[in-house]
Every structure is written in structure tokens, then in C-alpha cells.
Design an enzyme around this catalytic site. Structure first.
Site, PDB file in Angstrom:
ATOM      1  N   ASN A  11       4.534  -8.723 -31.722  1.00  0.00           N
ATOM      2  CA  ASN A  11       3.766  -8.728 -30.469  1.00  0.00           C
ATOM      3  C   ASN A  11       3.049  -7.369 -30.343  1.00  0.00           C
ATOM      4  O   ASN A  11       3.713  -6.319 -30.323  1.00  0.00           O
ATOM      5  CB  ASN A  11       4.740  -8.958 -29.311  1.00  0.00           C
ATOM      6  CG  ASN A  11       4.046  -8.994 -27.971  1.00  0.00           C
ATOM      7  OD1 ASN A  11       3.194  -8.156 -27.706  1.00  0.00           O
ATOM      8  ND2 ASN A  11       4.419  -9.918 -27.119  1.00  0.00           N
ATOM      9  N   HIS A  14       1.823  -3.841 -26.688  1.00  0.00           N
ATOM     10  CA  HIS A  14       2.006  -2.454 -26.265  1.00  0.00           C
ATOM     11  C   HIS A  14       1.155  -1.464 -27.058  1.00  0.00           C
ATOM     12  O   HIS A  14       1.085  -0.289 -26.694  1.00  0.00           O
ATOM     13  CB  HIS A  14       3.492  -2.103 -26.221  1.00  0.00           C
ATOM     14  CG  HIS A  14       4.169  -2.952 -25.178  1.00  0.00           C
ATOM     15  ND1 HIS A  14       3.753  -2.956 -23.868  1.00  0.00           N
ATOM     16  CD2 HIS A  14       5.144  -3.881 -25.275  1.00  0.00           C
ATOM     17  CE1 HIS A  14       4.478  -3.827 -23.185  1.00  0.00           C
ATOM     18  NE2 HIS A  14       5.318  -4.411 -24.011  1.00  0.00           N
ATOM     19  N   HIS A  47       0.036 -11.393 -25.529  1.00  0.00           N
ATOM     20  CA  HIS A  47       0.151 -12.009 -24.202  1.00  0.00           C
ATOM     21  C   HIS A  47      -1.050 -11.557 -23.371  1.00  0.00           C
ATOM     22  O   HIS A  47      -1.166 -10.379 -23.036  1.00  0.00           O
ATOM     23  CB  HIS A  47       1.468 -11.533 -23.562  1.00  0.00           C
ATOM     24  CG  HIS A  47       1.746 -12.135 -22.218  1.00  0.00           C
ATOM     25  ND1 HIS A  47       2.911 -11.882 -21.535  1.00  0.00           N
ATOM     26  CD2 HIS A  47       1.038 -12.975 -21.429  1.00  0.00           C
ATOM     27  CE1 HIS A  47       2.901 -12.539 -20.380  1.00  0.00           C
ATOM     28  NE2 HIS A  47       1.769 -13.200 -20.288  1.00  0.00           N
ATOM     29  N   ARG A  49      -2.233 -11.351 -20.066  1.00  0.00           N
ATOM     30  CA  ARG A  49      -1.718 -11.513 -18.697  1.00  0.00           C
ATOM     31  C   ARG A  49      -2.878 -11.713 -17.723  1.00  0.00           C
ATOM     32  O   ARG A  49      -3.982 -11.210 -17.954  1.00  0.00           O
ATOM     33  CB  ARG A  49      -0.903 -10.277 -18.288  1.00  0.00           C
ATOM     34  CG  ARG A  49       0.386 -10.112 -19.077  1.00  0.00           C
ATOM     35  CD  ARG A  49       1.240  -8.998 -18.482  1.00  0.00           C
ATOM     36  NE  ARG A  49       1.859  -9.436 -17.257  1.00  0.00           N
ATOM     37  CZ  ARG A  49       3.151  -9.765 -17.136  1.00  0.00           C
ATOM     38  NH1 ARG A  49       3.959  -9.690 -18.172  1.00  0.00           N
ATOM     39  NH2 ARG A  49       3.628 -10.155 -15.989  1.00  0.00           N
ATOM     40  N   ARG A  53      -3.288  -6.281 -17.842  1.00  0.00           N
ATOM     41  CA  ARG A  53      -2.775  -4.904 -17.851  1.00  0.00           C
ATOM     42  C   ARG A  53      -2.744  -4.298 -19.253  1.00  0.00           C
ATOM     43  O   ARG A  53      -2.735  -3.094 -19.404  1.00  0.00           O
ATOM     44  CB  ARG A  53      -1.388  -4.837 -17.218  1.00  0.00           C
ATOM     45  CG  ARG A  53      -0.304  -5.481 -18.023  1.00  0.00           C
ATOM     46  CD  ARG A  53       1.053  -5.268 -17.402  1.00  0.00           C
ATOM     47  NE  ARG A  53       1.229  -6.025 -16.186  1.00  0.00           N
ATOM     48  CZ  ARG A  53       2.428  -6.330 -15.667  1.00  0.00           C
ATOM     49  NH1 ARG A  53       3.517  -5.916 -16.259  1.00  0.00           N
ATOM     50  NH2 ARG A  53       2.531  -7.041 -14.576  1.00  0.00           N
ATOM     51  N   HIS A  54      -2.671  -5.142 -20.285  1.00  0.00           N
ATOM     52  CA  HIS A  54      -2.718  -4.570 -21.638  1.00  0.00           C
ATOM     53  C   HIS A  54      -3.760  -5.299 -22.494  1.00  0.00           C
ATOM     54  O   HIS A  54      -4.848  -4.791 -22.697  1.00  0.00           O
ATOM     55  CB  HIS A  54      -1.333  -4.476 -22.295  1.00  0.00           C
ATOM     56  CG  HIS A  54      -0.384  -5.611 -22.066  1.00  0.00           C
ATOM     57  ND1 HIS A  54      -0.724  -6.922 -22.239  1.00  0.00           N
ATOM     58  CD2 HIS A  54       0.923  -5.617 -21.677  1.00  0.00           C
ATOM     59  CE1 HIS A  54       0.320  -7.684 -21.993  1.00  0.00           C
ATOM     60  NE2 HIS A  54       1.347  -6.927 -21.623  1.00  0.00           N
ATOM     61  N   GLU A  74       0.434 -15.922 -25.990  1.00  0.00           N
ATOM     62  CA  GLU A  74       1.286 -16.173 -24.818  1.00  0.00           C
ATOM     63  C   GLU A  74       0.423 -16.170 -23.565  1.00  0.00           C
ATOM     64  O   GLU A  74      -0.401 -15.259 -23.367  1.00  0.00           O
ATOM     65  CB  GLU A  74       2.333 -15.066 -24.681  1.00  0.00           C
ATOM     66  CG  GLU A  74       3.300 -14.983 -25.821  1.00  0.00           C
ATOM     67  CD  GLU A  74       4.266 -13.821 -25.667  1.00  0.00           C
ATOM     68  OE1 GLU A  74       5.140 -13.681 -26.526  1.00  0.00           O
ATOM     69  OE2 GLU A  74       4.133 -13.039 -24.692  1.00  0.00           O
ATOM     70  N   THR A 104       7.830  -6.746 -16.985  1.00  0.00           N
ATOM     71  CA  THR A 104       7.688  -7.570 -18.182  1.00  0.00           C
ATOM     72  C   THR A 104       8.136  -8.974 -17.822  1.00  0.00           C
ATOM     73  O   THR A 104       8.523  -9.222 -16.679  1.00  0.00           O
ATOM     74  CB  THR A 104       8.520  -6.974 -19.349  1.00  0.00           C
ATOM     75  OG1 THR A 104       8.343  -7.783 -20.515  1.00  0.00           O
ATOM     76  CG2 THR A 104       9.999  -6.891 -19.006  1.00  0.00           C
ATOM     77  N   THR A 105       8.075  -9.911 -18.774  1.00  0.00           N
ATOM     78  CA  THR A 105       8.427 -11.303 -18.468  1.00  0.00           C
ATOM     79  C   THR A 105       9.940 -11.383 -18.249  1.00  0.00           C
ATOM     80  O   THR A 105      10.714 -11.319 -19.196  1.00  0.00           O
ATOM     81  CB  THR A 105       7.988 -12.217 -19.633  1.00  0.00           C
ATOM     82  OG1 THR A 105       6.690 -11.809 -20.049  1.00  0.00           O
ATOM     83  CG2 THR A 105       7.943 -13.669 -19.198  1.00  0.00           C
ATOM     84  N   GLU A 155      10.963 -21.116 -26.955  1.00  0.00           N
ATOM     85  CA  GLU A 155      11.322 -19.740 -27.283  1.00  0.00           C
ATOM     86  C   GLU A 155      12.421 -19.329 -26.309  1.00  0.00           C
ATOM     87  O   GLU A 155      12.207 -19.302 -25.084  1.00  0.00           O
ATOM     88  CB  GLU A 155      10.124 -18.794 -27.161  1.00  0.00           C
ATOM     89  CG  GLU A 155      10.540 -17.358 -27.522  1.00  0.00           C
ATOM     90  CD  GLU A 155       9.392 -16.367 -27.525  1.00  0.00           C
ATOM     91  OE1 GLU A 155       8.225 -16.781 -27.616  1.00  0.00           O
ATOM     92  OE2 GLU A 155       9.680 -15.153 -27.435  1.00  0.00           O
ATOM     93  N   HIS A 192      12.387 -11.221 -26.843  1.00  0.00           N
ATOM     94  CA  HIS A 192      12.402 -10.337 -25.674  1.00  0.00           C
ATOM     95  C   HIS A 192      13.540  -9.325 -25.783  1.00  0.00           C
ATOM     96  O   HIS A 192      14.703  -9.699 -25.815  1.00  0.00           O
ATOM     97  CB  HIS A 192      12.525 -11.076 -24.339  1.00  0.00           C
ATOM     98  CG  HIS A 192      11.939 -10.246 -23.221  1.00  0.00           C
ATOM     99  ND1 HIS A 192      12.615  -9.202 -22.656  1.00  0.00           N
ATOM    100  CD2 HIS A 192      10.729 -10.268 -22.630  1.00  0.00           C
ATOM    101  CE1 HIS A 192      11.841  -8.635 -21.752  1.00  0.00           C
ATOM    102  NE2 HIS A 192      10.685  -9.260 -21.722  1.00  0.00           N
TER     103      HIS A 192
HETATM  104  N1  PXP Z   1       8.378 -13.323 -26.282  1.00  0.00           N
HETATM  105  C1  PXP Z   1       7.788 -13.460 -25.079  1.00  0.00           C
HETATM  106  C2  PXP Z   1       7.510 -14.849 -24.580  1.00  0.00           C
HETATM  107  C3  PXP Z   1       7.431 -12.346 -24.309  1.00  0.00           C
HETATM  108  O1  PXP Z   1       6.836 -12.521 -23.101  1.00  0.00           O
HETATM  109  C4  PXP Z   1       7.666 -11.053 -24.834  1.00  0.00           C
HETATM  110  C5  PXP Z   1       7.279  -9.852 -24.041  1.00  0.00           C
HETATM  111  O2  PXP Z   1       5.924  -9.866 -23.793  1.00  0.00           O
HETATM  112  C6  PXP Z   1       8.242 -10.957 -26.102  1.00  0.00           C
HETATM  113  C7  PXP Z   1       8.617 -12.102 -26.795  1.00  0.00           C
HETATM  114  C8  PXP Z   1       8.457  -9.644 -26.772  1.00  0.00           C
HETATM  115  O3  PXP Z   1       9.353  -8.857 -26.070  1.00  0.00           O
HETATM  116  P1  PXP Z   1       9.560  -7.352 -26.492  1.00  0.00           P
HETATM  117  O4  PXP Z   1       8.258  -6.656 -26.297  1.00  0.00           O
HETATM  118  O5  PXP Z   1      10.638  -6.884 -25.566  1.00  0.00           O
HETATM  119  O6  PXP Z   1       9.982  -7.344 -27.940  1.00  0.00           O
END
Ligand code: PXP
Length: 250
Positions: A11, A14, A47, A49, A53-54, A74, A104-105, A155, A192
Site C-alpha cells: 500500500n 503513505h 486508497h 479517500r 488526504r494522501h 481501496e 486510519t480505517t 479482506e 492493517h
Molecule cells: N488494507 C486496508 C483495507 C486498509 O484500509 C489499509 C490501510 O489503509 C491497509 C490494508 C494497510 O494498513 P497499514 O498501512 O497499517 O499496513
């Protein structure tokens, strides 16, 4: 021995978070996607959003062009985001809950609330050739509701496990949810809060085919570089899966 080879999707949100701190052009999430793929990532996750924001809309269009492996987008289950998904055509969409005030989610989708909307979104995505996954809490109820809604995959939210990996019950709930999903014939993903320190027990769950990991890899990359951070994660998964994970390239 697990039957399915487990995939690592990185992902890149960030990377965009850091760029947005200055609203400039670096670091570039597209460049990050290229490096992750060269380091052995099996796919790239982002993702978009609603508050942007990112990740930005232009990142989504750019990622679609540069990703050579597999694009997991996402999104919240709202018309604006579904239209972007249909225009972008990622290989997979993971529908996630979104609340503007959250950092965060924080939890899985509320599947009891307006299931018709989620079902319609899944149908729309699938008829456009996009695999539909639902980000859910690791409970039998969520898995069964997801299956009823017609998704391809779930997921499992690993946030509760990640906050207390030493608590056996947190891992057990992931394992039981994964087993239930597999028994119902849906693919199982997880993510996550996973990191090099806590990933192995989750990776070892035979039914889990895909891990989505972002924050810990981007954080670790500050110190060892992105390529090394991805390779380290793949090695951790390989050791947990008895090597049932494609190795990182030399
Ligand atoms: N899976 C989903 C559906 C998420 O929303 C996120 C966070 O955006 C992640 C995985 C990844 O989480 P992390 O950044 O904590 O590894």
C-alpha cells in the site's frame, strides 16, 4: 502445507502522505510502485479517500499506467468512488468503510447497514471485470454476510490482532474467519497494522492468499530503503509459509 501461494501487495498511501505534507511532487507514489514491484511485490494497493488526504485522483490514473503486476484500489462504497473505479479499471477494488474524522480505517464494513448498496456495487464492479473484495471484521457473521452479498474476496481487518499480537484470541479470530470464508468459497485477504514483527502468525494462516501492508513498510523504508523493506517482508512471509511465497528478486 498451505495450498495457495501467498501474495504481498504494498500500500503506497503513505508515500503520498509524505508528499502531501508539502503539497509538492516528492516522494512520488508512482516511483514507489515501480520500486516495490522490482523488489518482488505481487501487487500495489492505494486508497483514494473521499477527503483526498494522501492519494490524489491523478495518482490513481498514474498508478493504473505504471503498475505491471496487479492494482488493488481501496474505496468507500459511494457513487463518486465507484465511478472512479469503473473509469480506472484496476484489477481489484476493495470496498472499505470511511469516516472523515478517523486517522486510519478503524474497523470493517458495516454489512448490516444498507446491504443493498454494497450488493449493487459488487455487481457493478464484477460486471466491469473488476474483482470485488470487502474489508471486514474477522467474525463469522461478517464473512457469511459478505458471501451472501456476492463478493469474490474478503479482506480481514488485522487491526485488533496488530494491537495485541500476543493475545491468542486475536489470532484465533483471524484463523476462524479465514477458515469460514474459504469453506464458503471466497478468497481470503488480510491487512492493517501488519509489520515485520507481527506478520508471521498471520502469514502462516493457510487460507490467507493476500496481505496488504503499507505503513510499516514505508516507515521501515526510511531507514533501509524501500526495496530492502519489501524484500524483508517477503522473506518473513516465506519463512512463515514454508516458502510458499515467491522469493524477492536477487
Ligand atoms: N488494507 C486496508 C483495507 C486498509 O484500509 C489499509 C490501510 O489503509 C491497509 C490494508 C494497510 O494498513 P497499514 O498501512 O497499517 O499496513
Amino acid at each position: 502445507m498451505p495450498a495457495t501461494r501467498q501474495r504481498l501487495y504494498i500500500n503506497v498511501d503513505h508515500v503520498a502522505t509524505l508528499r502531501q505534507a508539502r503539497r509538492g511532487s516528492e516522494p512520488d507514489p508512482l516511483e514507489a510502485a515501480r520500486v516495490c514491484e522490482a523488489a518482488g511485490a505481487d501487487g500495489i494497493t492505494a486508497h483514494l479517500r473521499e477527503d483526498r488526504r494522501h492519494v490524489q485522483d491523478s495518482d490513481v490514473r498514474g498508478l493504473r499506467k505504471v503498475i505491471k503486476t496487479y492494482f488493488n484500489l481501496e474505496l468507500a462504497c459511494v457513487p463518486e468512488m465507484l465511478a472512479i473505479a469503473l473509469a480506472t479499471k484496476p484489477e481489484q477494488v476493495t470496498l472499505v468503510p470511511e469516516r472523515r474524522e478517523e486517522v486510519t480505517t478503524e474497523g470493517g464494513l458495516d454489512l448490516a447497514h444498507d446491504p443493498g448498496r454494497i450488493r449493487a456495487a459488487i455487481e457493478e464492479l464484477r460486471s466491469a471485470g473488476i474483482r470485488a473484495s470487502l474489508f471486514i471484521d474477522p467474525t463469522a457473521d461478517s464473512v457469511e454476510r459478505s458471501c451472501d452479498l456476492g463478493c469474490d474476496a474478503v479482506e480481514l481487518h488485522t487491526g485488533r490482532y496488530s494491537h495485541a499480537p500476543e493475545e491468542r484470541a486475536r489470532l484465533d479470530e483471524l484463523r476462524h474467519a479465514a477458515e469460514r470464508a474459504a469453506a464458503l468459497g471466497i478468497a481470503v485477504h488480510a491487512g492493517h497494522g501488519l509489520s515485520i514483527a507481527n506478520v508471521r502468525p498471520v502469514s502462516a494462516i493457510a487460507e490467507i492468499e493476500e496481505l496488504n501492508i503499507g505503513h510499516s513498510i514505508v516507515s521501515r523504508a526510511l531507514f533501509v530503503g524501500l526495496r530492502a523493506a519489501v524484500a524483508e517482508m517477503k522473506e518473513a512471509m516465506r519463512s512463515a509459509r514454508m516458502f510458499d511465497v515467491a522469493p524477492p528478486p536477487p
